[in-house]
Design a protein around this motif. Structure first.
Motif, PDB file in Angstrom:
ATOM      1  N   LEU A   4       0.840  -1.197   0.000  1.00  0.00           N
ATOM      2  CA  LEU A   4       0.000   0.000   0.000  1.00  0.00           C
ATOM      3  C   LEU A   4       0.874   1.245   0.000  1.00  0.00           C
ATOM      4  CD1 LEU A   4      -2.752  -0.893   2.623  1.00  0.00           C
ATOM      5  CD2 LEU A   4      -2.929  -0.973   0.146  1.00  0.00           C
ATOM      6  N   ARG A   5       0.398   2.277  -0.631  1.00  0.00           N
ATOM      7  CA  ARG A   5       1.095   3.556  -0.616  1.00  0.00           C
ATOM      8  C   ARG A   5       0.821   4.241   0.716  1.00  0.00           C
ATOM      9  NH1 ARG A   5      -0.663   2.939  -5.923  1.00  0.00           N
ATOM     10  NH2 ARG A   5       1.007   3.210  -7.445  1.00  0.00           N
ATOM     11  N   ARG A   6       1.735   5.117   1.088  1.00  0.00           N
ATOM     12  CA  ARG A   6       1.608   5.840   2.355  1.00  0.00           C
ATOM     13  C   ARG A   6       0.252   6.544   2.458  1.00  0.00           C
ATOM     14  NH1 ARG A   6       6.539   8.329   2.509  1.00  0.00           N
ATOM     15  NH2 ARG A   6       7.357   6.677   3.779  1.00  0.00           N
ATOM     16  N   ARG A   7      -0.202   7.155   1.370  1.00  0.00           N
ATOM     17  CA  ARG A   7      -1.491   7.867   1.423  1.00  0.00           C
ATOM     18  C   ARG A   7      -2.663   6.906   1.622  1.00  0.00           C
ATOM     19  NH1 ARG A   7      -3.886   7.439  -3.620  1.00  0.00           N
ATOM     20  NH2 ARG A   7      -2.447   7.005  -5.318  1.00  0.00           N
ATOM     21  N   SER A  16      -3.846  12.181   8.394  1.00  0.00           N
ATOM     22  CA  SER A  16      -3.184  12.836   7.263  1.00  0.00           C
ATOM     23  C   SER A  16      -1.931  12.061   6.882  1.00  0.00           C
ATOM     24  CB  SER A  16      -2.810  14.270   7.634  1.00  0.00           C
ATOM     25  OG  SER A  16      -1.731  14.279   8.558  1.00  0.00           O
ATOM     26  N   VAL A  17      -1.513  12.249   5.640  1.00  0.00           N
ATOM     27  CA  VAL A  17      -0.287  11.609   5.161  1.00  0.00           C
ATOM     28  C   VAL A  17       0.898  12.113   5.974  1.00  0.00           C
ATOM     29  CG1 VAL A  17       1.247  11.323   3.176  1.00  0.00           C
ATOM     30  CG2 VAL A  17      -1.224  11.294   2.853  1.00  0.00           C
TER      31      VAL A  17
END
Length: 53
Positions: A4-7, A16-17
């Motif tokens: 998964l991407r951080r966002r 929040s990111v």
């Protein structure tokens, strides 16, 4: 969480990111050790097949 991407992880955690990035780096004073522990994947999720070296 692998794959998964951080966002995407931040969205799953309703944060929040930027906050997630600080959490990931361990730069948030006062965060309990339980928060820093990896959480299990939600029910029904599978780990993507990642290439091996």
């Amino acid at each position: 969480m692998p794959g998964l991407r951080r966002r995407e992880v931040a969205a799953l955690g309703d944060m929040s990111v930027e906050y997630y990035a600080e959490l990931e780096r361990g730069n948030l004073p006062g965060v309990s050790p339980a928060v820093m522990e990896p959480s299990p994947a939600p029910s029904g999720w599978t780990t993507p097949n990642l290439p091996t070296c």
